[in-house]
Design an enzyme around this catalytic site. Structure first.
Site, PDB file in Angstrom:
ATOM      1  N   LYS A 111       3.917   1.232   7.635  1.00 22.59           N
ATOM      2  CA  LYS A 111       4.861   1.578   6.564  1.00 22.59           C
ATOM      3  C   LYS A 111       6.072   2.322   7.112  1.00 22.59           C
ATOM      4  O   LYS A 111       7.200   2.143   6.632  1.00 22.59           O
ATOM      5  CB  LYS A 111       4.177   2.405   5.476  1.00 22.59           C
ATOM      6  N   LYS A 191      -0.902 -11.907   4.200  1.00 23.69           N
ATOM      7  CA  LYS A 191      -1.626 -11.840   2.930  1.00 23.69           C
ATOM      8  C   LYS A 191      -0.626 -11.944   1.791  1.00 23.69           C
ATOM      9  O   LYS A 191       0.568 -11.719   1.980  1.00 23.69           O
ATOM     10  CB  LYS A 191      -2.453 -10.558   2.858  1.00 23.69           C
ATOM     11  N   LYS A 194       3.806  -9.243  -3.078  1.00 23.14           N
ATOM     12  CA  LYS A 194       5.016  -9.457  -3.851  1.00 23.14           C
ATOM     13  C   LYS A 194       6.260  -9.268  -2.989  1.00 23.14           C
ATOM     14  O   LYS A 194       7.222 -10.032  -3.076  1.00 23.14           O
ATOM     15  CB  LYS A 194       5.047  -8.496  -5.042  1.00 23.14           C
TER      16      LYS A 194
END
Ligand code: TRP
Length: 324
Positions: A111, A191, A194
């Site tokens: 992240k 995976k 969105k």
């Protein structure tokens, strides 16, 4: 009955990946567990986001969960920031969490790479808030994807550290892993997510589903119509596994291996099956969007019940720490 806790980010859109990977399991667990499910808005704000869109994202996520069949009579559903005890316990747990353990978290590393200009302390402490979510309700079981296993290991480490320091023992939470890690996004690489734009939403229109599946990756080795394929490595076949009858699954596997059917045919069949499966879910979601009070009422009721329990449990923790 064992206590189950899980959380989901208010991404604003439930897609097939969440539906198969999380939501179906959540629903199943309500049959024989006491389940607490949380929309984790305080986690979401550790990443770049637009404040004006957050309430919509929370609403959409909640309505999506309900539309998929999560029954608020059989579990609690609530928003994390509606129960302030989550952040309070997170602060407490911060004091027994070793910095080194947080530095080792792979999710923090990945992240951080995505938002190098926003390396905030909240992102660093994300797994501590996650531990607080779970421990606040003394949950024993946590349905999650593979990518959360390290966070749960840390939760158990925090339980042990807390016991060592204050003599108070939370249950050590164990993951319940979903078996759908094989379902990838339509690009066949990552995976479904969105932010990667490789999803099929639970209320995607038939036209859009058809278009998206037409373009979706299949077995990369199968280049020509006459080439035989390997269902085991084909993402479309994985979808058959979840959305097709036994008969259709056999038809797809056999036809692919023998090259009796082409990817186009196989895709037409899965498209039809997915559209059929999602039709009632999409209809229910449309209904809930027209009745927002009903959705917010579910969250209000969930928060009320969770606050009561959270306050009582947090009191025990404060006492153990000499804060009362
Ligand atoms: N980190 C989880 C995810 O991104 C979401 C989450 C937050 C969670 N708190 C939790 C999951 C507690 C399980 C238990 O998927």
């Amino acid at each position: 009955m064992d206590k189950v806790f899980s959380g989901i980010q208010p991404s604003g859109q439930l897609h097939l990946g969440n539906y198969l990977g999380a939501v179906k399991k959540w629903i199943e667990l309500t049959k024989d567990h006491e389940c607490v499910y949380c929309i984790v808005d305080y986690h979401a704000v550790t990443q770049d986001y637009e404040p004006g869109k957050m309430q919509d994202r929370i609403f959409e996520m909640t309505a999506g969960l309900l539309a998929c069949g999560l029954d608020p009579e059989k579990c609690r559903i609530f928003v994390q920031s509606h129960v302030p005890e989550h952040t309070e316990l997170a602060w407490i747990l911060n004091t027994v969490t070793p910095m080194g353990e947080l530095e080792r978290q792979v999710q923090f590393k990945s992240k951080s790479e995505k938002q190098p200009d926003n390396l905030n302390v909240g992102l660093f402490g994300y797994p501590v808030l996650q531990a607080a979510d779970i421990l606040l309700y003394k949950a024993q079981k946590v349905p999650v994807g593979e990518d959360q296993v390290q966070h749960l290991e840390l939760s158990r480490e925090i339980v042990r550290k807390f016991k060592g320091r204050f003599g108070y023992k939370f249950p050590e939470p164990q993951p319940i892993l979903s078996d759908v890690k094989r379902l990838k996004g339509l690009d066949g690489d990552d995976k479904m997510s969105k932010s990667l734009g490789n999803t099929i939403a639970i209320d995607e229109t038939p036209k859009s589903i058809t278009k998206k599946i037409k373009k979706a990756k299949t077995d990369p080795q199968r280049k020509k119509r006459k080439d035989a394929g390997d269902p085991k490595v084909c993402n479309i076949y994985t979808m058959h596994k979840f959305f097709s009858s036994e008969k259709d699954q056999k038809w797809a596997a056999k036809g692919c291996k023998s090259a009796d059917i082409g990817c186009g045919e196989c895709k037409e069949r899965i498209t039809k099956n997915i559209i059929e499966h999602l039709e009632p879910i999409g209809a229910e979601l449309a209904k809930l969007r027209k009745d927002p009070d009903k959705v917010w009422a579910v969250l209000a009721k969930g928060a009320q019940s969770c606050r009561r329990e959270a306050a009582a449990n947090l009191d025990e923790v404060r006492k153990a720490m000499g804060l009362r």
